[in-house]
Design a protein around this motif. Sequence first.
Motif, mmCIF file in Angstrom:
data_model
loop_
_atom_site.group_PDB
_atom_site.id
_atom_site.type_symbol
_atom_site.label_atom_id
_atom_site.label_comp_id
_atom_site.label_asym_id
_atom_site.label_seq_id
_atom_site.Cartn_x
_atom_site.Cartn_y
_atom_site.Cartn_z
ATOM 1 N N GLU A 1 7.295 9.692 -16.438
ATOM 2 C CA GLU A 1 8.490 9.641 -17.271
ATOM 3 C C GLU A 1 9.747 9.250 -16.497
ATOM 4 N N ASP A 2 9.660 9.197 -15.181
ATOM 5 C CA ASP A 2 10.835 8.843 -14.386
ATOM 6 C C ASP A 2 10.915 7.318 -14.275
ATOM 7 N N SER A 3 11.488 6.698 -15.284
ATOM 8 C CA SER A 3 11.512 5.245 -15.351
ATOM 9 C C SER A 3 12.392 4.629 -14.275
ATOM 10 N N MET B 1 10.499 4.480 -11.066
ATOM 11 C CA MET B 1 9.399 3.545 -11.264
ATOM 12 C C MET B 1 9.908 2.102 -11.235
ATOM 13 N N ASP B 2 11.103 1.881 -11.784
ATOM 14 C CA ASP B 2 11.684 0.539 -11.763
ATOM 15 C C ASP B 2 11.931 0.069 -10.335
ATOM 16 N N SER B 3 12.427 0.970 -9.477
ATOM 17 C CA SER B 3 12.685 0.587 -8.096
ATOM 18 C C SER B 3 11.383 0.239 -7.375
ATOM 19 N N VAL B 4 10.308 0.963 -7.683
ATOM 20 C CA VAL B 4 9.003 0.641 -7.093
ATOM 21 C C VAL B 4 8.530 -0.717 -7.593
ATOM 22 N N ALA B 5 8.681 -0.939 -8.908
ATOM 23 C CA ALA B 5 8.244 -2.209 -9.493
ATOM 24 C C ALA B 5 9.034 -3.382 -8.914
ATOM 25 N N GLN B 6 10.328 -3.198 -8.707
ATOM 26 C CA GLN B 6 11.148 -4.258 -8.122
ATOM 27 C C GLN B 6 10.695 -4.594 -6.701
ATOM 28 N N ALA B 7 10.404 -3.541 -5.926
ATOM 29 C CA ALA B 7 9.950 -3.772 -4.559
ATOM 30 C C ALA B 7 8.600 -4.505 -4.542
ATOM 31 N N LEU B 8 7.686 -4.104 -5.438
ATOM 32 C CA LEU B 8 6.380 -4.772 -5.516
ATOM 33 C C LEU B 8 6.543 -6.239 -5.926
ATOM 34 N N ALA C 1 0.830 -1.206 0.000
ATOM 35 C CA ALA C 1 0.000 0.000 0.000
ATOM 36 C C ALA C 1 0.865 1.258 0.000
ATOM 37 N N ARG C 2 1.968 1.239 0.767
ATOM 38 C CA ARG C 2 2.875 2.398 0.804
ATOM 39 C C ARG C 2 3.526 2.641 -0.555
ATOM 40 N N LEU C 3 3.928 1.564 -1.226
ATOM 41 C CA LEU C 3 4.543 1.694 -2.552
ATOM 42 C C LEU C 3 3.556 2.234 -3.580
ATOM 43 N N GLU C 4 2.353 1.722 -3.535
ATOM 44 C CA GLU C 4 1.344 2.194 -4.495
ATOM 45 C C GLU C 4 1.003 3.658 -4.262
ATOM 46 N N GLU C 5 0.969 4.072 -3.006
ATOM 47 C CA GLU C 5 0.699 5.480 -2.701
ATOM 48 C C GLU C 5 1.835 6.363 -3.207
ATOM 49 N N ALA C 6 3.073 5.928 -3.018
ATOM 50 C CA ALA C 6 4.223 6.710 -3.486
ATOM 51 C C ALA C 6 4.259 6.807 -4.999
ATOM 52 N N THR D 1 13.715 2.045 0.458
ATOM 53 C CA THR D 1 14.641 2.598 -0.547
ATOM 54 C C THR D 1 13.875 3.170 -1.734
ATOM 55 N N ALA D 2 12.889 2.427 -2.221
ATOM 56 C CA ALA D 2 12.109 2.893 -3.372
ATOM 57 C C ALA D 2 11.353 4.178 -3.042
ATOM 58 N N ILE D 3 10.752 4.234 -1.860
ATOM 59 C CA ILE D 3 10.001 5.433 -1.468
ATOM 60 C C ILE D 3 10.935 6.618 -1.312
ATOM 61 N N LEU D 4 12.122 6.381 -0.761
ATOM 62 C CA LEU D 4 13.106 7.457 -0.636
ATOM 63 C C LEU D 4 13.526 7.982 -2.009
ATOM 64 N N GLN D 5 13.727 7.083 -2.966
ATOM 65 C CA GLN D 5 14.068 7.516 -4.324
ATOM 66 C C GLN D 5 12.935 8.335 -4.944
ATOM 67 N N VAL D 6 11.727 7.899 -4.704
ATOM 68 C CA VAL D 6 10.574 8.629 -5.240
ATOM 69 C C VAL D 6 10.512 10.044 -4.656
ATOM 70 N N LYS D 7 10.656 10.145 -3.334
ATOM 71 C CA LYS D 7 10.609 11.458 -2.684
ATOM 72 C C LYS D 7 11.749 12.347 -3.161
ATOM 73 N N THR D 8 12.934 11.760 -3.313
ATOM 74 C CA THR D 8 14.083 12.530 -3.796
ATOM 75 C C THR D 8 13.825 13.062 -5.204
ATOM 76 N N LYS D 9 13.290 12.215 -6.081
ATOM 77 C CA LYS D 9 13.030 12.640 -7.454
ATOM 78 C C LYS D 9 11.954 13.719 -7.508
ATOM 79 N N ILE D 10 10.930 13.592 -6.668
ATOM 80 C CA ILE D 10 9.880 14.613 -6.629
ATOM 81 C C ILE D 10 10.456 15.960 -6.201
ATOM 82 N N ASN D 11 11.325 15.933 -5.178
ATOM 83 C CA ASN D 11 11.969 17.177 -4.744
ATOM 84 C C ASN D 11 12.849 17.764 -5.838
ATOM 85 N N GLU D 12 13.526 16.888 -6.605
ATOM 86 C CA GLU D 12 14.361 17.379 -7.709
ATOM 87 C C GLU D 12 13.503 18.067 -8.770
#
Length: 305
Positions: free
Chosen positions: A54-56, A59-66, A42-47, A98-109
């Motif tokens: 376009e941020d593949s 997205m790959d890190s989220v897909a790997q975690a799922l 649920a946390r991954l899907e929310e993130a 790790t995946a959620i942290l990458q997502v948050k970092t990319k959003i901030n970027e």
Amino acid sequence: MRRLIIVLTLIPAIFIFSSLEVQAEENNPLLSELAALENLKARLEEASRTLPQEDSKSMDSVAQALARIEATKKFLAKKPKSKKARDMLAACSLLTDTAILQVKTKINEYRILELQKQRESVHQELKSTFEKIKQTQEKISRIERGHVSKFRDDLAKERRKAEEQWEEAKLRFSELQSELIQVQNEARRTVITVSDLLFGFDKYDLTSELKISLARIAGILSVFRELNIRVEGHTDNRGTKEYNQELSEKRAHNVMDFLIAQGINPARLTAAGYYFSRPVTSNDTPEGRQKNRRVELVIQENKQK
């Protein structure tokens, strides 16, 4: 009264059922592990919903975690009592974080990039407006002059004004002279030499006294905007070339960064380290080495008048 009796009769039954449910969950760790995996999913899907498509990479890190979560669920279904279950659950948790942290970092970027684009757009608009105003003023000035002789007179006045401003700037710089700061005014430039005693010992941190002097220099530079500044770091010959090169560079860049923080346009500044390649005196004595350990601010006009 009859309804009250029924309710009072049901209350013990409810408590008994709840107790049995909790006991069942405690006796079956598979239920709690599956619940934990569902929470990670649920946390991954929310993130992923907040991530630009376009941020593949993220997205790959989220897909790997799922994918790892789904694989763990299947493993638990086949081997619910396996000792590997706890390790697999921990791995899923780490991948999720790790995946959620990458997502948050990319959003901030993305947010920072958008703010930079907006700032650059406003800057370009202001620059274009000022350039148009400047061009208009120049056209009006040329029309009003009317003949070459007046243009030459005006040009001579501008030169005199620039020279007067340069002389005034040199006078202001001379006021910085002290035991630890030496000011040398030349025809077309001023060299301000800062003793290494104004840094931390064998370090590149600026002392409070040096910050005060640099703030005064920045104040002068903010008035005389036609002046460029080159910051040079120098050391004595003790220690390796590599160590002294790094120390001289860090001192020069720290001085430059402080001037930028004081509002000086970075385009007017450069910094470089020269380790012990440019001594001003011999390194054979402690006094000579002391003089060679320095930072120099070479200040000169942006263009020849």
